[in-house]
Design a protein around this motif. Structure first.
Motif, short mmCIF file in Angstrom:
data_model
loop_
_atom_site.label_atom_id
_atom_site.label_comp_id
_atom_site.label_asym_id
_atom_site.label_seq_id
_atom_site.Cartn_x
_atom_site.Cartn_y
_atom_site.Cartn_z
N LYS A 150 0.94 -1.17 -0.28
CA LYS A 150 -0.12 0.02 0.02
C LYS A 150 0.93 1.36 -0.12
CE LYS A 150 -3.37 2.73 2.53
NZ LYS A 150 -4.49 2.87 3.72
N ALA A 151 2.22 1.31 0.86
CA ALA A 151 2.82 2.52 0.92
C ALA A 151 3.40 2.32 -0.59
CB ALA A 151 3.74 2.51 1.90
N HIS A 152 3.63 1.71 -1.04
CA HIS A 152 4.56 1.66 -2.38
C HIS A 152 3.45 2.34 -3.34
CE1 HIS A 152 7.20 0.89 -5.58
NE2 HIS A 152 8.26 1.04 -4.58
N ALA A 153 2.07 1.83 -3.41
CA ALA A 153 1.10 2.39 -4.19
C ALA A 153 0.94 3.76 -4.06
CB ALA A 153 -0.12 1.81 -3.94
N LEU A 154 0.99 4.54 -2.73
CA LEU A 154 0.91 5.95 -2.32
C LEU A 154 1.94 6.58 -2.81
CD1 LEU A 154 -0.66 5.49 1.20
CD2 LEU A 154 -1.87 6.26 -0.76
N ALA A 155 3.11 5.92 -2.71
CA ALA A 155 4.56 6.65 -3.17
C ALA A 155 4.42 6.63 -4.70
CB ALA A 155 5.77 5.90 -2.72
N THR A 156 3.90 5.81 -5.47
CA THR A 156 3.80 5.87 -6.88
C THR A 156 3.16 6.96 -7.23
OG1 THR A 156 4.31 3.51 -7.21
CG2 THR A 156 3.19 4.73 -8.99
N ALA A 157 1.85 7.20 -6.46
CA ALA A 157 0.94 8.29 -6.90
C ALA A 157 1.52 9.76 -6.67
CB ALA A 157 -0.28 8.13 -6.10
N THR A 158 2.37 9.71 -5.61
CA THR A 158 3.05 11.11 -5.28
C THR A 158 4.15 11.18 -6.15
OG1 THR A 158 2.86 10.62 -2.65
CG2 THR A 158 4.38 12.17 -3.24
N ALA A 159 4.75 10.18 -6.70
CA ALA A 159 5.84 10.45 -7.40
C ALA A 159 5.38 10.81 -9.05
CB ALA A 159 6.77 9.18 -8.00
N LEU A 160 4.40 10.42 -9.43
CA LEU A 160 3.63 10.83 -10.60
C LEU A 160 3.26 12.17 -10.49
CD1 LEU A 160 2.61 10.42 -13.42
CD2 LEU A 160 0.57 9.37 -12.46
N THR A 161 2.42 12.59 -9.38
CA THR A 161 2.18 14.04 -9.24
C THR A 161 3.37 14.92 -9.47
OG1 THR A 161 0.39 13.12 -7.85
CG2 THR A 161 0.98 15.40 -7.78
N ARG A 162 4.44 14.52 -8.53
CA ARG A 162 5.87 15.28 -8.80
C ARG A 162 6.13 15.39 -10.41
NH1 ARG A 162 9.66 13.03 -4.14
NH2 ARG A 162 8.43 13.69 -2.13
N ASP A 163 6.24 14.17 -10.89
CA ASP A 163 6.56 14.34 -12.25
C ASP A 163 5.89 15.08 -13.25
OD1 ASP A 163 8.55 12.26 -12.06
OD2 ASP A 163 7.35 10.63 -12.79
N LEU A 164 4.56 15.22 -12.85
CA LEU A 164 3.51 15.97 -14.01
C LEU A 164 3.81 17.42 -13.52
CD1 LEU A 164 0.32 14.02 -13.60
CD2 LEU A 164 2.00 14.03 -15.78
N ALA A 165 4.11 17.79 -12.30
CA ALA A 165 3.99 19.03 -12.01
C ALA A 165 5.52 19.64 -12.28
CB ALA A 165 3.86 19.23 -10.33
N ASN A 166 6.45 18.91 -12.35
CA ASN A 166 7.86 19.25 -12.57
C ASN A 166 8.14 19.64 -13.87
OD1 ASN A 166 9.14 19.61 -9.84
ND2 ASN A 166 9.47 17.15 -9.66
N THR A 167 7.49 18.78 -14.90
CA THR A 167 7.41 18.95 -16.35
C THR A 167 7.51 20.52 -16.80
OG1 THR A 167 6.36 16.83 -16.69
CG2 THR A 167 6.58 18.31 -18.58
N PRO A 168 8.56 20.82 -17.52
CA PRO A 168 8.55 22.24 -17.82
C PRO A 168 7.21 22.60 -18.65
CG PRO A 168 10.79 21.24 -18.21
CD PRO A 168 9.80 20.15 -17.80
N SER A 169 6.92 23.98 -18.55
CA SER A 169 5.84 24.24 -19.46
C SER A 169 5.86 24.37 -20.98
CB SER A 169 5.31 25.41 -18.83
OG SER A 169 4.64 25.28 -17.47
N ASN A 170 7.36 24.30 -21.41
CA ASN A 170 7.37 24.49 -22.93
C ASN A 170 6.85 22.99 -23.28
OD1 ASN A 170 9.69 23.57 -21.54
ND2 ASN A 170 10.89 23.56 -23.76
N VAL A 171 6.83 22.04 -22.65
CA VAL A 171 6.53 20.64 -22.94
C VAL A 171 5.18 20.68 -22.55
CG1 VAL A 171 6.68 18.23 -22.53
CG2 VAL A 171 8.69 19.74 -22.82
N LYS A 172 4.92 21.06 -21.18
CA LYS A 172 3.32 20.68 -20.59
C LYS A 172 2.41 21.80 -20.84
CE LYS A 172 3.32 21.47 -16.24
NZ LYS A 172 4.04 21.46 -14.95
N ASP A 173 1.59 21.83 -21.90
CA ASP A 173 0.46 22.54 -22.25
C ASP A 173 -0.80 21.81 -21.82
OD1 ASP A 173 0.12 21.01 -24.47
OD2 ASP A 173 0.51 22.53 -25.79
N PRO A 174 -1.81 22.41 -21.96
CA PRO A 174 -3.13 21.97 -21.44
C PRO A 174 -3.19 20.45 -22.27
CG PRO A 174 -3.46 24.21 -21.65
CD PRO A 174 -2.09 23.86 -22.11
N ARG A 175 -3.24 20.49 -23.80
CA ARG A 175 -3.30 19.27 -24.37
C ARG A 175 -2.24 18.28 -23.77
NH1 ARG A 175 -0.88 17.15 -28.65
NH2 ARG A 175 -2.30 15.82 -30.16
N TRP A 176 -0.98 18.45 -23.63
CA TRP A 176 -0.03 17.67 -23.02
C TRP A 176 -0.60 17.03 -21.86
CZ3 TRP A 176 2.75 16.57 -18.88
CH2 TRP A 176 3.66 15.52 -18.93
#
Length: 472
Positions: A150-176
């Motif tokens: 369970k902890a690893h599943a929660l960590a995976t969710a946290t890490a993906l949230t970090r990945d999405l938020a850290n992605t630079p905005s020249n890559v990350k637009d609304p469509r992306w």
């Protein structure tokens, strides 16, 4: 994406030729495997990782054994087991008093402590790939394994949230952002995704999303994720998906604007939570809505003084184009109430700088008129290592939300975090509702516990745990 995390397993036997890790409490008090170690320089402070070169053994401070100490220890261990001579794996020798809560905290720290996001042509530094938690209690192995998973599943969710938020905005637009989430959802059984474009938003009357996104050459999107187990209550999570925020015509100061790539951290938390809920197969219905837009400056940008019509017909007088998050959330919340008819509505957003002043950078603001729901959210956060503080919805500021030329005004006078929540409450209807303001803890400039600098992933674990609470 998503970032690969350290794997963790639970067993009752240590392995030959694998570096052992002896736990040390304050005192210091050594756990199993530490009989022959020199304790002269050890304090047992949480996160104190020391390699004893003569024996190849590591010692790891776990402090007083609080959940915070265990998260700190797990994270520190993975950081220490990095570099040119990083082992592929290690055995952590648990003490007899290590229970399921302790394992969850330790695994969260270990899985997330080594997280790294860097856009570079260089190879990532070597890092330990897996850990084995060795329990002396053979009858407890199954319980601890369940806690670790369970902890690893929660960590995976946290890490993906970090990945999405850290992605630079020249890559990350609304469509992306919307299509990336949809592609991830396609890989998870029971989870479906629909991405609506600007034409659909205009046809349906999502005036808030269209106004905020109108100044950008990269048009807005609405992401809808659906998980339906066929049983349980229906929860709707709404996350702010502003992929970059200049402030619009009410432009932000240049200092710190580069951090606005993480202004969709609430939306990222919702996306990650839906993926985690579906993967775990919880007996519940959950819908995730993420209105995605860029808040830019141009001749087509919305203006202070504009009156915007939201989904469902309510109108808002714009007073500050930098208060764009509440504009897109209002549309999505109105859509949820009118079309999805949820049993519970929770929105999460990096909404107001006022909450940084009120609660600092490690605590989320929690707004709801429902005391039982407030307790449920706070308890869920406490179980997964995310701290919330309930804020008041002050009655004396309710009338300030009213506008003379529209139904509501976007930035009423008064305490900013509270008046923003009071504005959003207008779009919650009669549905049980909570607003989570994560402007403070969504980003960090420091390393602490399992957190590293950059996007923290705050909020995703609470949403998953809250869904599990309502599925029982």
């Amino acid at each position: 994406m998503p970032t690969k995390l350290v794997d963790v397993e639970v067993a009752t036997t240590a392995r030959r030729g694998v570096p052992p890790v002896v736990l040390v409490g304050t005192g210091p008090a050594l756990g199993p495997g530490g009989d022959d170690l020199d304790t002269a320089d050890l304090t047992g402070k949480a996160g104190e990782a020391v390699r004893h070169r003569s024996s190849g053994t590591w010692t790891l401070g776990v402090g007083t054994g609080s959940l915070s100490d265990y998260r700190t220890a797990g994270a520190a261990l993975v950081r220490a087991l990095s570099g040119d001579d990083a082992p592929k794996t290690a055995d952590v020798l648990l003490t007899a008093d290590f229970d399921a809560d302790g394992v969850r905290a330790f695994v969260l720290g270990a899985a997330l402590g080594g997280y790294r996001f860097k856009v570079t042509g260089e190879d990532a530094p070597a890092r330990v790939g897996s850990l084995r938690l060795v329990t002396p209690d053979q009858g407890f192995e199954e319980v601890l394994t369940s806690a670790a998973l369970k902890a690893h599943a929660l960590a995976t969710a946290t890490a993906l949230t970090r990945d999405l938020a850290n992605t630079p905005s020249n890559v990350k637009d609304p469509r992306w952002l919307a299509t990336t989430a949809a592609r991830l959802a396609e890989k998870v059984p029971g989870l479906s995704a629909v991405v609506r474009d600007e034409k659909w938003l205009a046809q349906q009357g999502f005036g808030g999303v269209l106004a905020v996104g109108g100044g950008s050459a990269r048009p807005p999107r609405l992401l809808e994720l659906t998980y339906d187990s066929g049983q349980g209550p229906h929860l709707v999570f709404v996350g702010k998906g502003i992929t970059f925020d200049t402030g619009g015509i009410s432009v932000k100061p240049a200092d710190g604007m580069h951090l606005m790539r993480t202004d969709m951290a609430g939306g990222a938390a919702v996306i990650s939570a839906l993926l985690a809920v579906a993967r775990r197969g919880l007996p519940i219905r959950v819908t995730g809505l993420v209105p995605c837009a860029e808040n830019h400056i141009s001749g087509s940008a919305y203006r202070p003084g504009d009156v915007v019509r939201h989904y469902g017909g309510a109108t808002t007088e714009v007073q500050n184009t930098d208060a764009e998050g509440r504009m897109v959330l209002a549309d999505a919340m109105a859509y949820a109430v009118r079309d999805l008819k949820p049993d519970l509505l929770v929105d999460v957003a990096t909404l107001t700088g006022a909450m940084k002043v009120s609660l600092g950078l490690r605590t989320g603001g929690l707004f709801t008129p429902d005391a039982t729901l407030a307790r449920a959210v706070a308890d869920a956060g406490e179980r997964v290592g995310e701290r919330w503080w309930r804020m008041p919805l002050l009655e004396e500021h309710v009338e300030a939300v009213d506008s003379e030329i529209a139904d509501y005004r976007q930035c009423p006078p008064g305490p900013g975090g509270i008046t923003a929540a009071l504005f959003l409450q207008k779009f919650a209807g009669d549905v049980r509702w909570a607003h989570l303001d994560i402007a403070g803890p969504a980003r960090s400039e420091k390393v602490y516990e399992e957190v590293v600098a950059g996007a923290t992933g705050f909020g995703a674990r609470t949403l998953v745990e809250l869904a599990e609470t309502f599925s029982r």
